[in-house]
Scaffold this motif. Structure first.
Motif, mmCIF file in Angstrom:
data_model
loop_
_atom_site.group_PDB
_atom_site.id
_atom_site.type_symbol
_atom_site.label_atom_id
_atom_site.label_comp_id
_atom_site.label_asym_id
_atom_site.label_seq_id
_atom_site.Cartn_x
_atom_site.Cartn_y
_atom_site.Cartn_z
ATOM 1 N N ILE A 226 1.580 -13.368 -30.534
ATOM 2 C CA ILE A 226 0.510 -14.604 -30.166
ATOM 3 C C ILE A 226 1.366 -15.755 -29.561
ATOM 4 O O ILE A 226 1.979 -16.166 -30.206
ATOM 5 N N ASP A 227 1.842 -16.037 -28.211
ATOM 6 C CA ASP A 227 2.693 -16.787 -27.767
ATOM 7 C C ASP A 227 1.975 -18.130 -27.677
ATOM 8 O O ASP A 227 1.054 -18.164 -26.643
ATOM 9 N N LEU A 228 2.248 -19.206 -28.441
ATOM 10 C CA LEU A 228 1.450 -20.514 -28.608
ATOM 11 C C LEU A 228 2.200 -21.514 -27.459
ATOM 12 O O LEU A 228 1.923 -22.660 -27.561
ATOM 13 N N GLY A 229 3.390 -21.002 -26.821
ATOM 14 C CA GLY A 229 3.951 -22.145 -26.078
ATOM 15 C C GLY A 229 4.827 -22.963 -26.696
ATOM 16 O O GLY A 229 5.089 -22.881 -27.855
ATOM 17 N N GLU A 230 4.745 -24.199 -26.088
ATOM 18 C CA GLU A 230 5.540 -25.336 -26.809
ATOM 19 C C GLU A 230 4.596 -26.344 -27.310
ATOM 20 O O GLU A 230 3.473 -26.721 -26.753
ATOM 21 N N GLN A 231 4.799 -26.619 -28.814
ATOM 22 C CA GLN A 231 3.890 -27.444 -29.530
ATOM 23 C C GLN A 231 4.828 -28.385 -30.376
ATOM 24 O O GLN A 231 5.687 -28.131 -30.627
ATOM 25 N N ALA A 232 3.857 -29.673 -30.604
ATOM 26 C CA ALA A 232 4.691 -30.548 -31.631
ATOM 27 C C ALA A 232 4.428 -29.887 -33.087
ATOM 28 O O ALA A 232 3.362 -29.250 -33.314
ATOM 29 N N ILE A 233 5.278 -30.357 -33.753
ATOM 30 C CA ILE A 233 5.288 -30.020 -35.023
ATOM 31 C C ILE A 233 3.829 -30.304 -36.042
ATOM 32 O O ILE A 233 3.409 -29.683 -36.700
#
Length: 333
Positions: A226-233
């Motif tokens: 599952i590629d959730l892309g770019e996310q903040a911690i």
């Protein structure tokens, strides 16, 4: 009726192709290609034609892997397996290294710059069918993507090139290297961590290239991704209770501050599934070394081992008839 099938002796241990693949790191497609195209690793057969491998076959696979690791092309390995050739062939290795991998990298670059789908897929098809994935990753994919990262750095069409390459490589993950008909070895989510400060373009490209390589490797290991892309911690706790995962892989930036790393530690200790940092910048997170991943293959192996243990415990006390015979209906191996 099949002819000239080797006789199967009752007093020797014979392994099916799936077990041999797990033991040697060479997938079944590659083992069949070695036999069919180069006359290497000839197994015995059951009356129904299924391949069964002896200890001598497995030793031969290990020897082949050793020559491949030195850079010898698979098409030139067979003469080197004889005892008389082993002692005199070391000087042949270095020229073949350049020929085998260097020329392929140059051709891959040309294919990418020309948006030549046929040539790109042809080279990758050949590499993945004839060589173990880990070898292709080490000798071809990683050096090539690192080289490509430098080559596109000053190009005006860098973003177009990267977008096209991403599309082509991900099509392989969803196509030929999907594990249709087989259970997934693990279910993993991948996140590229965003950074509070501006991230240099070359760092973003490096992360993107690594993400592509990671997707190919996970597909080769039969992992559902599952590629959730770019996310903040800070967004990661929102996943708790909403996704059932075996692990979460995090691709960090190169320059996360001390306060960001402290926030990461707080978040990761609260997650309900294992979280591991991967990628070229993971070692920069010195305060979070406990969360660095081992090799991807080792990580998936650990997950698979835990899963097998759970399945075995859940089947405890059930009759053999309930255990299933999933291998009986597969194609001839």
């Amino acid at each position: 009726m099949k002819k000239d099938l080797p006789l199967i002796s009752d007093d020797e241990t014979l392994l099916p192709i799936g077990e041999v693949s797990a033991l040697t790191g060479v997938n079944a497609v590659t083992l069949r290609a070695w036999q069919r195209r180069f006359g290497l690793v000839i197994p015995k057969r059951t009356p129904k034609g299924h391949r069964l491998y002896t200890s001598e076959n497995i030793q031969e696979i290990h020897e082949i892997n050793a020559w491949l690791a030195k850079g010898v092309a698979i098409s030139k390995v067979k003469p080197l397996l004889t005892s008389t050739a082993k002692s005199s062939s070391t000087e042949m290795v270095e020229p073949q290294v350049v020929e085998l991998w260097g020329e392929q990298m140059t051709t891959l670059n040309t294919a990418v710059f020309d948006f030549n789908q046929r040539k790109l897929q042809q080279i990758l098809d050949e590499a993945f069918s004839l060589y173990p994935f880990q070898l292709v990753k080490e000798k071809l994919l990683q050096p090539w993507l690192n080289q490509l990262d430098d080559l596109v750095d000053e190009r005006l069409d860098a973003e177009l090139i990267m977008a096209w390459l991403k599309s082509e490589l991900l099509s392989r993950v969803g196509g030929r290297y999907a594990f249709t008909g087989q259970p997934a070895a693990a279910r993993i989510a991948v996140v590229q961590l965003s950074h509070g400060a501006a991230t240099p373009p070359n760092s973003s490209r490096t992360k993107s290239l690594y993400s592509l390589l990671l997707s190919l490797e996970l597909a080769s290991l039969r992992v559902s991704v599952i590629d959730l892309g770019e996310q903040a911690i800070g967004h990661l706790p929102l996943l708790r209770g909403r996704l059932k995962l075996d692990a979460l892989l995090l691709i960090p930036d190169p320059n996360h501050s001390g306060s960001e790393q402290a926030e990461m530690l707080t978040v990761l200790t609260q997650m309900s599934f294992p979280c591991r940092f991967v990628g070229p910048f993971a070692p920069t997170l010195t305060s979070l070394s406990a969360f660095w991943a081992p090799s991807i293959a080792d990580l998936i192996g650990q997950i698979s081992t835990r899963s097998v243990g759970k399945v075995n415990r859940s089947h405890k006390g059930k009759g053999k008839s309930e255990q299933g015979n999933s291998g009986e209906h597969n194609d001839i191996s």
